[in-house]
Design a protein around this motif. Structure first.
Motif, PDB file in Angstrom:
ATOM      1  N   SER A 290     -28.859  44.222  76.667  1.00  0.00           N
ATOM      2  CA  SER A 290     -27.895  43.445  75.891  1.00  0.00           C
ATOM      3  C   SER A 290     -27.991  41.973  76.248  1.00  0.00           C
TER       4      SER A 290
ATOM      5  N   MET B 109     -42.451  54.867  65.169  1.00  0.00           N
ATOM      6  CA  MET B 109     -42.148  54.489  66.540  1.00  0.00           C
ATOM      7  C   MET B 109     -41.370  53.196  66.583  1.00  0.00           C
ATOM      8  N   SER B 110     -41.889  52.217  65.882  1.00  0.00           N
ATOM      9  CA  SER B 110     -41.218  50.929  65.891  1.00  0.00           C
ATOM     10  C   SER B 110     -39.834  51.081  65.268  1.00  0.00           C
TER      11      SER B 110
ATOM     12  N   THR C 253     -27.065  48.653  70.848  1.00  0.00           N
ATOM     13  CA  THR C 253     -26.585  47.904  72.000  1.00  0.00           C
ATOM     14  C   THR C 253     -25.781  46.677  71.562  1.00  0.00           C
ATOM     15  N   VAL C 254     -26.090  46.146  70.411  1.00  0.00           N
ATOM     16  CA  VAL C 254     -25.401  44.940  69.963  1.00  0.00           C
ATOM     17  C   VAL C 254     -24.032  45.278  69.387  1.00  0.00           C
TER      18      VAL C 254
ATOM     19  N   ARG D 168      -7.414  39.453  60.980  1.00  0.00           N
ATOM     20  CA  ARG D 168      -7.818  38.315  61.798  1.00  0.00           C
ATOM     21  C   ARG D 168      -7.741  37.004  61.014  1.00  0.00           C
TER      22      ARG D 168
ATOM     23  N   ARG E  86     -47.676  45.657  65.405  1.00  0.00           N
ATOM     24  CA  ARG E  86     -46.404  45.611  66.128  1.00  0.00           C
ATOM     25  C   ARG E  86     -46.592  46.068  67.555  1.00  0.00           C
TER      26      ARG E  86
ATOM     27  N   LEU F 244     -34.573  50.711  75.932  1.00  0.00           N
ATOM     28  CA  LEU F 244     -33.861  49.749  75.092  1.00  0.00           C
ATOM     29  C   LEU F 244     -34.007  48.336  75.633  1.00  0.00           C
ATOM     30  N   VAL F 245     -34.000  47.384  74.715  1.00  0.00           N
ATOM     31  CA  VAL F 245     -33.940  45.988  75.129  1.00  0.00           C
ATOM     32  C   VAL F 245     -32.533  45.737  75.671  1.00  0.00           C
TER      33      VAL F 245
ATOM     34  N   LEU G 133     -21.971  24.906  51.099  1.00  0.00           N
ATOM     35  CA  LEU G 133     -22.040  25.589  52.395  1.00  0.00           C
ATOM     36  C   LEU G 133     -23.205  26.552  52.415  1.00  0.00           C
TER      37      LEU G 133
ATOM     38  N   ARG H  45     -17.092  20.737  57.809  1.00  0.00           N
ATOM     39  CA  ARG H  45     -16.474  22.047  57.866  1.00  0.00           C
ATOM     40  C   ARG H  45     -15.645  22.219  59.138  1.00  0.00           C
TER      41      ARG H  45
ATOM     42  N   ALA I 208     -32.484  51.684  67.783  1.00  0.00           N
ATOM     43  CA  ALA I 208     -31.906  51.789  69.112  1.00  0.00           C
ATOM     44  C   ALA I 208     -31.329  50.455  69.557  1.00  0.00           C
ATOM     45  N   LYS I 209     -32.027  49.389  69.231  1.00  0.00           N
ATOM     46  CA  LYS I 209     -31.595  48.073  69.655  1.00  0.00           C
ATOM     47  C   LYS I 209     -30.268  47.697  68.997  1.00  0.00           C
TER      48      LYS I 209
ATOM     49  N   LEU J 117     -37.244  52.050  67.783  1.00  0.00           N
ATOM     50  CA  LEU J 117     -36.824  50.979  68.680  1.00  0.00           C
ATOM     51  C   LEU J 117     -35.816  50.065  68.004  1.00  0.00           C
TER      52      LEU J 117
ATOM     53  N   THR K 130     -44.395  47.639  69.937  1.00  0.00           N
ATOM     54  CA  THR K 130     -43.092  48.192  70.289  1.00  0.00           C
ATOM     55  C   THR K 130     -43.172  49.580  70.891  1.00  0.00           C
TER      56      THR K 130
ATOM     57  N   ARG L 197     -17.766  33.061  55.074  1.00  0.00           N
ATOM     58  CA  ARG L 197     -17.509  31.622  55.131  1.00  0.00           C
ATOM     59  C   ARG L 197     -17.676  31.079  56.531  1.00  0.00           C
TER      60      ARG L 197
END
Lengths: 328, 313, 295
Positions: free
Chosen positions: A280, C1-2, C12-13, C30, A270, A277-278, B201, B120, C8-9, C5, A272, C295
Motif C-alpha cells: 500500500s 497472469m497480469s 489494497t487501495v 459529505r 508486461r 501484492l504491491v 474545469l 477553484r 489484486a492491487k 495482479l 508482472t 468536481r
C-alpha cells in the motif's frame, strides 16, 4: 558535474482517503548525453518522479521533498515563475498519450511555435519556419504542409513525433520521456526510439526514459534504475543489469521477460509475473518493501530498510541478500 | 451541414403547422370576438368570409403559408393593421432587449465562470457558485419586481417601466432598458457561469494543458488553451438558452411594460387575435431554429474535428 | 497472469466493497451543499403538506386588517383583502408541490416510456418520434407552455398538463440516449442472448441502470416546473383566484409594490428557496450518481 541531480525526492499526494506517498526516497544523477531509464511496474512511482522534476504535478494536494539540481543549480528553490523559464527550455517532457497530449483546437505548427515564442523570442514567422525544420528533424514527411494540420488529422505515431518536436524545439539539457512508446504500435516504436538516439548523438541531450518495457531499455538506455514501491532498488549500466541482476525484484522482472518470439507475437510486453501484492502506498514502514514477495527474505529484511550499497563499479543495490552471477 | 439545414427547414415547416392548428384550438371564435358579442349572425358570417375562416383548415393553412412566405401575415383582427407591420415595429424592441441581455449574460456569466474555474476553491469561486445557484433559482418576474422596488421605488434612480424608442432619444431608451436587460441577463449569466465553469474545469485537467505547462507557458496561456476548447460548450449553451431568453423576454416585457414581441404574444392570446399571435409565434420559432442552426455552424468552426466531419459529408 | 495482479492491487487501495446505495448516501452526506438542498426540499414538502392544516384559512378576508405589515397576529402580514399572507403561502406551497412534482412525474413516465422504446428499437419509430421532439423543441419552453395553457384553459390541472407536455421532449431525448448506450453493454446483450423479452430488457435491465440520469433530470425539472407554474399563474394563465399560488400572489403584489413591498417579498423568497433547494439537491445527486462529472 552532472546535468541533473535528484536527491531524496519524496512526493506525497493528499487524497480523500488519506495521504499517498507515491515517491518515497529517490536519488539519481544524469550525465550529459546519457540515457537513463527508470523501470518498474505501473504504480511504482516512476511517472511521478518524471513529472516532479519539472514540477508538473499541479499545485494542490502535492507535497514535494528533497532537491533537484540542474547543472548544479537548485531548482527546488525556484519560484513558479522561474520554473516557467526552465520548462520547455532546459527541461522538456514527452508524454505517454500522444492522442490527448496535443490541443485539438490548434494546428501542429501553432503548438510547436508556442514554445519557441515563449523562450526564443522569435517572430511568429521565424517560429513557424523553425517548426517546419523541427518536423523534418523528427522525420515527418511533407513538413511544410503538416504545420497547418490539426492533431486529429495525424496518426498516433505522427502525433508523438510532433510532441518530440515540441520537446526538443529549444535544445533542452534534459528530456524527460514518460513511456513515450507505450501507446504506439511496435513498428512505430522503433522509429521513435531512433529519434531519441539521434538527439542524444547529435545534440548531446540527456534523456530520462520512463518505461516498463525492458525491450526498450535494452534497445536504447545507457543506465537503468529499477524502481519498486516509490524507491530505486537497483541501479547499474544496462549491460550489467541484464548480465548480472542482483536485486531479487530485478531478477523477477527479467525472469518475467518473455522470449523474443512471444514478445513479437503479443506486441506488448508486461512484467508482472511476480507473486504477491504491491504494498500500500499510504504507509512507509522501516523494512524492505519487497520482502513480502521475496523468495530470499529473512528476518532482517523486515527489521530495517536496506540502504543502497555498491556491488560493482557503478552498480548499487538495496538488498541484504543480493544475488550473484547471471540468471539461468 | 447541408443535412442540418434541411432538417431545420423541415422542422420549421412542421412547427408552422403546429402553430396554425394550435392557434385554431384556442377557445373562442375569432369572428365573434371581432364582431362583438351582440353582433348579428350576418355580420359574423361576413367576417368569416372575409378572413377565409369558413374554408377547410388545410386550405386556410396553405393560403396562409403562401402569403406568409411573401411577407404577408394578414391583418390584425383588432385594428386591421397588417401583421407584418406590427411585427416589424415590435421586433426591434425585443431584439434590443435580448441583445442587451445577452451582452449582460455573456459578460457576467463568462467572466464569473472563468474566474471560478481558474481560482477553484477560492472565495471568488464560492461567490460565483452562489450567484449561479441563486440566479438559477430566482424567477425572472420576481427579480423584475425586486429591481423595480429597489431602483425605481426606493432609490428612484431608474424608471420603473415604459419604453422610449431608440431613434427618439437614445439615452432615455438605454436608461429604460437597463433594468429589463439586467433582469433578463441574470438568468442567462447564471446558466452560462455554471456551464463555463464545468467545461473549463474539465478542459483544465486535460492532457494537452499539461503539455502547454511543460512548454513553460504562463498560467494565463494554459487557461487560454483550455478556454479555446470550452468555447464550443459556451456557444451551445448560448443557443439552447435562447429559448429561455425568449420566455424570459415575455415576462420581462410584461413587468416593465415594454411593447415588444413578448407583450404582443400575451396580448394577442388574451384578445384571441389569431393573425398577430400566429405571426409572432412563427417569427419567434423561426428565429429560435435559425439561431440554433447558426450555433451548429459556429460549433463546426470552433471544433476542427467537426469541421472535417462536416466537410466529408 | 497480469490480470490477476491488477485486480489484486486494487484491493489494497480501496477498502471492502460496500453496497452501492450505502456508498452513495455516504458520499452525499459529505457534501454540505447537497444536504442543505435536501433539508430545504424536505422542509418545503412538509410545509406544503402540514402548513394548510395548521394555519388559518387562506381565504379568510378581513377588511379591518388589509395590507398590514408583518406582526404577531399575521407573521407575514396581510394582503389587499386582509388575508393572511403566511397561510396563503402555505397554500401556494401545496399548489407548487403539486404542479412541480406531478407535472415532472407525468413528463418522466411518458418521456421515459417513449424514449426507452425508441432508443431500444430505433428504426422508423425512432425517426418519427425524434422529428416530433425536434418540432416541440423548436418552441421556446415558455411559449409552448403558454400556448398549451391558453388552449386548455386556466386551471391547476391544465397547468400541470401543459408543463408536463412541455417537458416531455427533453425526457425523451435523455431516456433514448441512455437506452441506446446501455443497450450496447454486455449484461444487456447477455440477457438478449438468454431470450429475455424486449419489455423485460427495457424496464428490468435498461431503466434501472439509467435511474441516475432520470433522478438528476427530475431535480432539474421540478424547480423548472415550480417556476413555470408561478410564471403561468403570474400571467393569468394558471391557477385562478381565489385559489392561492405564489405566482398569483405576486401578480396582485405588483399593484402594491410601493405601499406593501413585503407582499412581493415573501412569495418570491418562497419560490427562490424551493427552487434553490431542488437545484442544490440536483447538483449533489449529479456529483454522487454521475462519477464522470466529479468536481
Amino acid at each position: 558535474m552532472s546535468v541533473l541531480e535528484v536527491e531524496h525526492l519524496r512526493v506525497e499526494f493528499g487524497t480523500e482517503n488519506g495521504p499517498v506517498i507515491a515517491v518515497k526516497d529517490v536519488s539519481f544523477t544524469l550525465e550529459k548525453g546519457e540515457i537513463l531509464s527508470l523501470v518498474g511496474e505501473s504504480g511504482c512511482g516512476k511517472s511521478t518522479v518524471a513529472m516532479s522534476i519539472p514540477r508538473l504535478l499541479g499545485d494542490s494536494h502535492v507535497t514535494l521533498g528533497g532537491s533537484v539540481h540542474l547543472n548544479g543549480v537548485d531548482l527546488s528553490a525556484y519560484s513558479e515563475k522561474r520554473m516557467q523559464e526552465v520548462r520547455g527550455k532546459e527541461i522538456s517532457v514527452v508524454f505517454q498519450e500522444p492522442m490527448t497530449s496535443l490541443n485539438p483546437a490548434y494546428t501542429v505548427g501553432n503548438q510547436i511555435s508556442e514554445v519557441l515564442l515563449q523562450h526564443e523570442g522569435l517572430s511568429r514567422r521565424a517560429a513557424l519556419a523553425r517548426a517546419v525544420e523541427l518536423l523534418e528533424l523528427v522525420g515527418i514527411p511533407d513538413a511544410q504542409r503538416r504545420t497547418a494540420a490539426f492533431p486529429h488529422e495525424l496518426s498516433g505515431g505522427m502525433r508523438q513525433r510532433v510532441m518530440i518536436a515540441i520537446a526538443v524545439a529549444c535544445n533542452p539539457l534534459v528530456l524527460i520521456a514518460d513511456e513515450p512508446t507505450t501507446a504506439l504500435d511496435v513498428t512505430i516504436q522503433a522509429g521513435v526510439l531512433d529519434i531519441f538516439r539521434r538527439l542524444r548523438d547529435n545534440l548531446g541531450t540527456s534523456i530520462v526514459l520512463i518505461t516498463h518495457d525492458l525491450g526498450v531499455v535494452a534497445d536504447i538506455a545507457d543506465r537503468v534504475a529499477i524502481m519498486y514501491a516509490g524507491r530505486i532498488v537497483e541501479m547499474a549500466s544496462t549491460a550489467e543489469i541484464f548480465a548480472a541482476p542482483t536485486h531479487p525484484y530485478t531478477r523477477g522482472l527479467l525472469g518475467a521477460l518473455p522470449s523474443r518470439a512471444i514478445m513479437q507475437a503479443n506486441g506488448r510486453r508486461r512484467l508482472t509475473d511476480i507473486p504477491g501484492l504491491v504494498p500500500s502506498p499510504s504507509t512507509d514502514p522501516d523494512q524492505c518493501q519487497f520482502a513480502p514477495r521475496c523468495a530470499s527474505a529473512s528476518i532482517e529484511c523486515t527489521a530495517a530498510r536496506p540502504t543502497a550499497e555498491p556491488v560493482a563499479v557503478g552498480h548499487t543495490v538495496s538488498c541484504y541478500h543480493p544475488a550473484v552471477g547471471a540468471m539461468l | 451541414m447541408l443535412q442540418r439545414v434541411i432538417t431545420s427547414i423541415v422542422t420549421l415547416f412542421l412547427a408552422s403547422i403546429v402553430v396554425f392548428v394550435g392557434v385554431r384550438l384556442l377557445p373562442g371564435d375569432p369572428a365573434l370576438v371581432l364582431a362583438g358579442e351582440t353582433a348579428d349572425p350576418a355580420v359574423v358570417a361576413a367576417i368569416r368570409e372575409q378572413f377565409g375562416l369558413n374554408q377547410p383548415i388545410w386550405i386556410q393553412y396553405f393560403n396562409y403559408v403562401g402569403q406568409a412566405l411573401q411577407g404577408n401575415f394578414g391583418v390584425s383582427t383588432r385594428d386591421r393593421i397588417p401583421v407584418a407591420e406590427i411585427l416589424l415595429q415590435r421586433l426591434p424592441i425585443t431584439l434590443e432587449l435580448a441583445g442587451l441581455a445577452i451582452l449582460v449574460g455573456v459578460l457576467i456569466g463568462l467572466t464569473a465562470g472563468i474566474v471560478s474555474a481558474v481560482k477553484r476553491g477560492s472565495f471568488a469561486d464560492y461567490a460565483a457558485n452562489a450567484f449561479g445557484l441563486i440566479g438559477l433559482s430566482v424567477p425572472h418576474f420576481w427579480l423584475g419586481m425586486l429591481a423595480i422596488l429597489f431602483f425605481a421605488i426606493n432609490l428612484q434612480v431608474l424608471p420603473a417601466s415604459g419604453y422610449v424608442a431608440f431613434t427618439e432619444d437614445p439615452g432615455e431608451n438605454l436608461r429604460r432598458m437597463i433594468l429589463p436587460a439586467l433582469v433578463l441577463g441574470t438568468g442567462l449569466s447564471a446558466v452560462l457561469m455554471r456551464q463555463t465553469r464545468a467545461a473549463l474545469l474539465g478542459q483544465l485537467s486535460a492532457d494537452y494543458v499539461r503539455t502547454a505547462r511543460s512548454k513553460g507557458v504562463s498560467r494565463s496561456r494554459e487557461v487560454k488553451h483550455a478556454l479555446r476548447n470550452s468555447l464550443t460548450t459556451v456557444v451551445t449553451v448560448l443557443g439552447l438558452q435562447l429559448g429561455a431568453l425568449i420566455g424570459g423576454a415575455i415576462i420581462t416585457e410584461q413587468i416593465f411594460v415594454i411593447p415588444g414581441f413578448g407583450k404582443l404574444i400575451i396580448d394577442a392570446v388574451s384578445a384571441r387575435n389569431y393573425p398577430v399571435l400566429q405571426g409572432a409565434v412563427l417569427v419567434a420559432v423561426t428565429g429560435y431554429v435559425l439561431v440554433n442552426l447558426a450555433v451548429d455552424i459556429a460549433y463546426a468552426y470552433l471544433n476542427p474535428r467537426m469541421r472535417l466531419a462536416g466537410g466529408a459529408r | 497472469m497480469s490480470q490477476k495482479l491488477i485486480t489484486a492491487k486494487r484491493k489494497t487501495v480501496s477498502s471492502i466493497p460496500r453496497p452501492r446505495w450505502q456508498r452513495v448516501v455516504r458520499r452525499f452526506a459529505r457534501r454540505p451543499m447537497a444536504v442543505t438542498g435536501l433539508i430545504l426540499v424536505v422542509g418545503f414538502v412538509l410545509f406544503a403538506l402540514l402548513g394548510p392544516i395548521l394555519l388559518s384559512d387562506p381565504n379568510q378576508q378581513d377588511f379591518a386588517a388589509i395590507l398590514q405589515t408583518p406582526s404577531l397576529a399575521h407573521l407575514l402580514g396581510t394582503d389587499d383583502l386582509g388575508r393572511d399572507v403566511f397561510a396563503r403561502i402555505a397554500n401556494g406551497a401545496r399548489v407548487s408541490l403539486m404542479a412541480g412534482v406531478m407535472s415532472t412525474a407525468l413528463a418522466l413516465i411518458i418521456g421515459i416510456t417513449i424514449g426507452l422504446i425508441t432508443g431500444f428499437y430505433r428504426g422508423w419509430v425512432d425517426v418519427i418520434v425524434m422529428r416530433i421532439v425536434d418540432v416541440m423543441l423548436a418552441f421556446p419552453f415558455l411559449i409552448f407552455a403558454v400556448g398549451l395553457a391558453a388552449i386548455l384553459g386556466a386551471s391547476l390541472t391544465n397547468v400541470i398538463i401543459a408543463l408536463a407536455v412541455s417537458q416531455v421532449p427533453e425526457v425523451i431525448r435523455i431516456a433514448r440516449g441512455e437506452a441506446m448506450a446501455i443497450r450496447e453493454q454486455e449484461f444487456v446483450s447477455g440477457a438478449v442472448a438468454d431470450g429475455a423479452r424486449d419489455g423485460t430488457i427495457m424496464f428490468r435491465y435498461i431503466a434501472p441502470n439509467a435511474m441516475g440520469a432520470f433522478i438528476v433530470q427530475a431535480t432539474v425539472a421540478i424547480p423548472a416546473a415550480i417556476i413555470g407554474e408561478a410564471t403561468l399563474s403570474f400571467l393569468g394563465l394558471g391557477v385562478q383566484p381565489p385559489m392561492s399560488s405564489w405566482g398569483i400572489m405576486l401578480t396582485s403584489a405588483q399593484q402594491y409594490l410601493a405601499q406593501a413591498p413585503y407582499l412581493a417579498l415573501f412569495p418570491g423568497i418562497a419560490i427562490a428557496l424551493t427552487a434553490l433547494g431542488f437545484n442544490l439537491l440536483g447538483d449533489g445527486l449529479r456529483d454522487v450518481l454521475d462519477p464522470k462529472e466529479t468536481r
